[in-house]
Design a protein around this motif. Structure first.
Motif, PDB file in Angstrom:
ATOM      1  N   VAL A  40       0.830  -1.207   0.000  1.00 37.84           N
ATOM      2  CA  VAL A  40       0.000   0.000   0.000  1.00 37.84           C
ATOM      3  C   VAL A  40       0.864   1.256   0.000  1.00 37.84           C
ATOM      4  CG1 VAL A  40      -1.702   1.320   1.320  1.00 37.84           C
ATOM      5  CG2 VAL A  40      -1.973  -1.145   1.068  1.00 37.84           C
ATOM      6  N   ILE A  41       1.885   1.286   0.845  1.00 38.34           N
ATOM      7  CA  ILE A  41       2.783   2.445   0.901  1.00 38.34           C
ATOM      8  C   ILE A  41       3.498   2.618  -0.432  1.00 38.34           C
ATOM      9  CG2 ILE A  41       4.881   3.362   1.967  1.00 38.34           C
ATOM     10  CD1 ILE A  41       3.945   2.013   4.591  1.00 38.34           C
ATOM     11  N   ALA A  42       3.998   1.537  -0.999  1.00 38.45           N
ATOM     12  CA  ALA A  42       4.696   1.616  -2.283  1.00 38.45           C
ATOM     13  C   ALA A  42       3.758   2.075  -3.392  1.00 38.45           C
ATOM     14  CB  ALA A  42       5.299   0.261  -2.638  1.00 38.45           C
ATOM     15  N   PHE A  43       2.519   1.612  -3.369  1.00 32.53           N
ATOM     16  CA  PHE A  43       1.538   2.023  -4.373  1.00 32.53           C
ATOM     17  C   PHE A  43       1.296   3.529  -4.311  1.00 32.53           C
ATOM     18  CE2 PHE A  43      -2.870   2.599  -5.813  1.00 32.53           C
ATOM     19  CZ  PHE A  43      -2.752   2.097  -7.104  1.00 32.53           C
ATOM     20  N   VAL A  44       1.111   4.055  -3.116  1.00 31.67           N
ATOM     21  CA  VAL A  44       0.857   5.494  -2.952  1.00 31.67           C
ATOM     22  C   VAL A  44       2.086   6.308  -3.350  1.00 31.67           C
ATOM     23  CG1 VAL A  44       0.394   7.307  -1.255  1.00 31.67           C
ATOM     24  CG2 VAL A  44      -0.920   5.178  -1.195  1.00 31.67           C
ATOM     25  N   VAL A  45       3.246   5.922  -2.849  1.00 29.42           N
ATOM     26  CA  VAL A  45       4.472   6.678  -3.140  1.00 29.42           C
ATOM     27  C   VAL A  45       4.822   6.610  -4.620  1.00 29.42           C
ATOM     28  CG1 VAL A  45       6.961   6.781  -2.699  1.00 29.42           C
ATOM     29  CG2 VAL A  45       5.373   6.457  -0.800  1.00 29.42           C
ATOM     30  N   SER A  46       4.688   5.443  -5.245  1.00 30.28           N
ATOM     31  CA  SER A  46       5.010   5.345  -6.668  1.00 30.28           C
ATOM     32  C   SER A  46       3.987   6.101  -7.514  1.00 30.28           C
ATOM     33  CB  SER A  46       5.093   3.888  -7.116  1.00 30.28           C
ATOM     34  OG  SER A  46       3.827   3.271  -7.105  1.00 30.28           O
ATOM     35  N   GLY A  47       2.740   6.146  -7.070  1.00 29.57           N
ATOM     36  CA  GLY A  47       1.729   6.930  -7.783  1.00 29.57           C
ATOM     37  C   GLY A  47       2.044   8.410  -7.763  1.00 29.57           C
ATOM     38  N   ILE A  48       2.442   8.905  -6.616  1.00 29.87           N
ATOM     39  CA  ILE A  48       2.826  10.311  -6.507  1.00 29.87           C
ATOM     40  C   ILE A  48       4.097  10.568  -7.314  1.00 29.87           C
ATOM     41  CG2 ILE A  48       3.644  12.089  -4.902  1.00 29.87           C
ATOM     42  CD1 ILE A  48       1.784  10.738  -2.789  1.00 29.87           C
ATOM     43  N   GLY A  49       5.052   9.666  -7.214  1.00 28.00           N
ATOM     44  CA  GLY A  49       6.296   9.823  -7.966  1.00 28.00           C
ATOM     45  C   GLY A  49       6.081   9.794  -9.465  1.00 28.00           C
ATOM     46  N   SER A  50       5.183   8.927  -9.928  1.00 26.86           N
ATOM     47  CA  SER A  50       4.946   8.836 -11.369  1.00 26.86           C
ATOM     48  C   SER A  50       4.290  10.101 -11.898  1.00 26.86           C
ATOM     49  CB  SER A  50       4.090   7.620 -11.706  1.00 26.86           C
ATOM     50  OG  SER A  50       2.764   7.820 -11.301  1.00 26.86           O
ATOM     51  N   TYR A  51       3.519  10.788 -11.061  1.00 23.43           N
ATOM     52  CA  TYR A  51       2.902  12.041 -11.492  1.00 23.43           C
ATOM     53  C   TYR A  51       3.965  13.059 -11.899  1.00 23.43           C
ATOM     54  CZ  TYR A  51       0.107  16.273 -11.471  1.00 23.43           C
ATOM     55  OH  TYR A  51      -0.503  17.456 -11.836  1.00 23.43           O
ATOM     56  N   PHE A  52       5.061  13.071 -11.182  1.00 31.03           N
ATOM     57  CA  PHE A  52       6.128  14.018 -11.476  1.00 31.03           C
ATOM     58  C   PHE A  52       7.179  13.453 -12.427  1.00 31.03           C
ATOM     59  CE2 PHE A  52       4.489  15.277  -7.300  1.00 31.03           C
ATOM     60  CZ  PHE A  52       4.113  16.586  -7.589  1.00 31.03           C
ATOM     61  N   LEU A  53       7.565  12.197 -12.227  1.00 30.08           N
ATOM     62  CA  LEU A  53       8.667  11.621 -12.988  1.00 30.08           C
ATOM     63  C   LEU A  53       8.275  11.154 -14.389  1.00 30.08           C
ATOM     64  CD1 LEU A  53      10.280   9.492 -10.146  1.00 30.08           C
ATOM     65  CD2 LEU A  53      11.069  11.693 -11.034  1.00 30.08           C
ATOM     66  N   LEU A  54       7.035  10.759 -14.581  1.00 36.98           N
ATOM     67  CA  LEU A  54       6.614  10.193 -15.864  1.00 36.98           C
ATOM     68  C   LEU A  54       5.669  11.112 -16.637  1.00 36.98           C
ATOM     69  CD1 LEU A  54       6.016   6.495 -14.749  1.00 36.98           C
ATOM     70  CD2 LEU A  54       8.090   7.532 -15.677  1.00 36.98           C
ATOM     71  N   ASP A  55       5.774  12.398 -16.399  1.00 36.11           N
ATOM     72  CA  ASP A  55       4.887  13.364 -17.055  1.00 36.11           C
ATOM     73  C   ASP A  55       5.016  13.317 -18.574  1.00 36.11           C
ATOM     74  OD1 ASP A  55       3.011  15.562 -17.010  1.00 36.11           O
ATOM     75  OD2 ASP A  55       4.702  16.828 -17.632  1.00 36.11           O
ATOM     76  N   ARG A  56       6.220  13.252 -19.080  1.00 36.99           N
ATOM     77  CA  ARG A  56       6.444  13.246 -20.528  1.00 36.99           C
ATOM     78  C   ARG A  56       5.826  12.005 -21.174  1.00 36.99           C
ATOM     79  NH1 ARG A  56      11.932  12.143 -23.176  1.00 36.99           N
ATOM     80  NH2 ARG A  56      12.334  11.649 -21.013  1.00 36.99           N
ATOM     81  N   GLN A  57       6.007  10.852 -20.543  1.00 34.14           N
ATOM     82  CA  GLN A  57       5.454   9.610 -21.089  1.00 34.14           C
ATOM     83  C   GLN A  57       3.926   9.608 -21.027  1.00 34.14           C
ATOM     84  OE1 GLN A  57       7.990   9.721 -18.903  1.00 34.14           O
ATOM     85  NE2 GLN A  57       9.677   8.951 -20.111  1.00 34.14           N
ATOM     86  N   ARG A  58       3.373  10.159 -19.937  1.00 32.40           N
ATOM     87  CA  ARG A  58       1.923  10.224 -19.798  1.00 32.40           C
ATOM     88  C   ARG A  58       1.325  11.154 -20.853  1.00 32.40           C
ATOM     89  NH1 ARG A  58       1.921  10.966 -14.929  1.00 32.40           N
ATOM     90  NH2 ARG A  58       2.044  13.219 -14.899  1.00 32.40           N
ATOM     91  N   GLU A  59       1.987  12.267 -21.128  1.00 33.70           N
ATOM     92  CA  GLU A  59       1.519  13.195 -22.163  1.00 33.70           C
ATOM     93  C   GLU A  59       1.578  12.553 -23.543  1.00 33.70           C
ATOM     94  OE1 GLU A  59       0.028  16.147 -21.968  1.00 33.70           O
ATOM     95  OE2 GLU A  59       0.061  15.920 -19.795  1.00 33.70           O
ATOM     96  N   ALA A  60       2.626  11.788 -23.820  1.00 37.48           N
ATOM     97  CA  ALA A  60       2.735  11.092 -25.109  1.00 37.48           C
ATOM     98  C   ALA A  60       1.603  10.089 -25.260  1.00 37.48           C
ATOM     99  CB  ALA A  60       4.092  10.407 -25.233  1.00 37.48           C
ATOM    100  N   LEU A  61       1.294   9.361 -24.201  1.00 33.60           N
ATOM    101  CA  LEU A  61       0.199   8.399 -24.239  1.00 33.60           C
ATOM    102  C   LEU A  61      -1.132   9.113 -24.446  1.00 33.60           C
ATOM    103  CD1 LEU A  61      -0.976   5.553 -23.912  1.00 33.60           C
ATOM    104  CD2 LEU A  61      -0.942   5.927 -21.439  1.00 33.60           C
ATOM    105  N   ALA A  62      -1.348  10.200 -23.737  1.00 30.73           N
ATOM    106  CA  ALA A  62      -2.600  10.946 -23.874  1.00 30.73           C
ATOM    107  C   ALA A  62      -2.751  11.503 -25.286  1.00 30.73           C
ATOM    108  CB  ALA A  62      -2.652  12.084 -22.853  1.00 30.73           C
ATOM    109  N   GLN A  63      -1.674  11.987 -25.866  1.00 29.37           N
ATOM    110  CA  GLN A  63      -1.717  12.508 -27.230  1.00 29.37           C
ATOM    111  C   GLN A  63      -2.060  11.401 -28.215  1.00 29.37           C
ATOM    112  OE1 GLN A  63      -1.502  15.713 -28.114  1.00 29.37           O
ATOM    113  NE2 GLN A  63      -1.969  15.097 -30.198  1.00 29.37           N
ATOM    114  N   ARG A  64      -1.485  10.237 -28.019  1.00 28.80           N
ATOM    115  CA  ARG A  64      -1.759   9.096 -28.903  1.00 28.80           C
ATOM    116  C   ARG A  64      -3.231   8.677 -28.809  1.00 28.80           C
ATOM    117  NH1 ARG A  64      -0.094   6.150 -33.301  1.00 28.80           N
ATOM    118  NH2 ARG A  64      -0.602   3.986 -32.975  1.00 28.80           N
ATOM    119  N   VAL A  65      -3.754   8.623 -27.589  1.00 26.06           N
ATOM    120  CA  VAL A  65      -5.157   8.254 -27.387  1.00 26.06           C
ATOM    121  C   VAL A  65      -6.072   9.299 -28.029  1.00 26.06           C
ATOM    122  CG1 VAL A  65      -6.966   7.976 -25.634  1.00 26.06           C
ATOM    123  CG2 VAL A  65      -4.744   6.882 -25.327  1.00 26.06           C
ATOM    124  N   GLU A  66      -5.747  10.556 -27.856  1.00 22.00           N
ATOM    125  CA  GLU A  66      -6.558  11.632 -28.443  1.00 22.00           C
ATOM    126  C   GLU A  66      -6.558  11.554 -29.968  1.00 22.00           C
ATOM    127  OE1 GLU A  66      -6.777  16.493 -28.511  1.00 22.00           O
ATOM    128  OE2 GLU A  66      -5.639  15.488 -26.945  1.00 22.00           O
TER     129      GLU A  66
END
Length: 86
Positions: A40-66
């Motif tokens: 549970v702790i790892a899930f929460v911490v990695s979720g918060i970390g991915s918001y900041f660390l994986l922003d570029r990859q998330r934007e690329a995925l969102a652009q592809r879906v759009e």
């Protein structure tokens, strides 16, 4: 599809690394670790970390879906227009 695989792989890797760190720190501090709470702790911490660390990859995925959604909508509208003409 590539963007999905990259983003998902990085999320899983980040979770695994975070889980390893949480369990490692917990074992060093107390000598035993509660795995469920560590997950549970790892899930929460990695979720918060991915918001900041994986922003570029998330934007690329969102652009592809759009882009795919726009193409599907356009194809649907073309089929509907063709149907109306018949």
């Amino acid at each position: 599809m590539k963007e999905f695989v990259v983003y998902t792989g990085l999320r899983l890797l980040l979770f695994a690394a975070t889980f390893g760190m949480v369990v490692g720190i917990w074992l060093l501090a107390t000598g035993s670790a509660n795995i469920l709470i560590a997950v549970v702790i790892a899930f929460v911490v990695s979720g918060i970390g991915s918001y900041f660390l994986l922003d570029r990859q998330r934007e690329a995925l969102a652009q592809r879906v759009e882009t795919r959604a726009e193409k599907a909508t356009q194809a649907f509208e073309e089929r509907r227009a063709k149907e109306d003409v018949d």
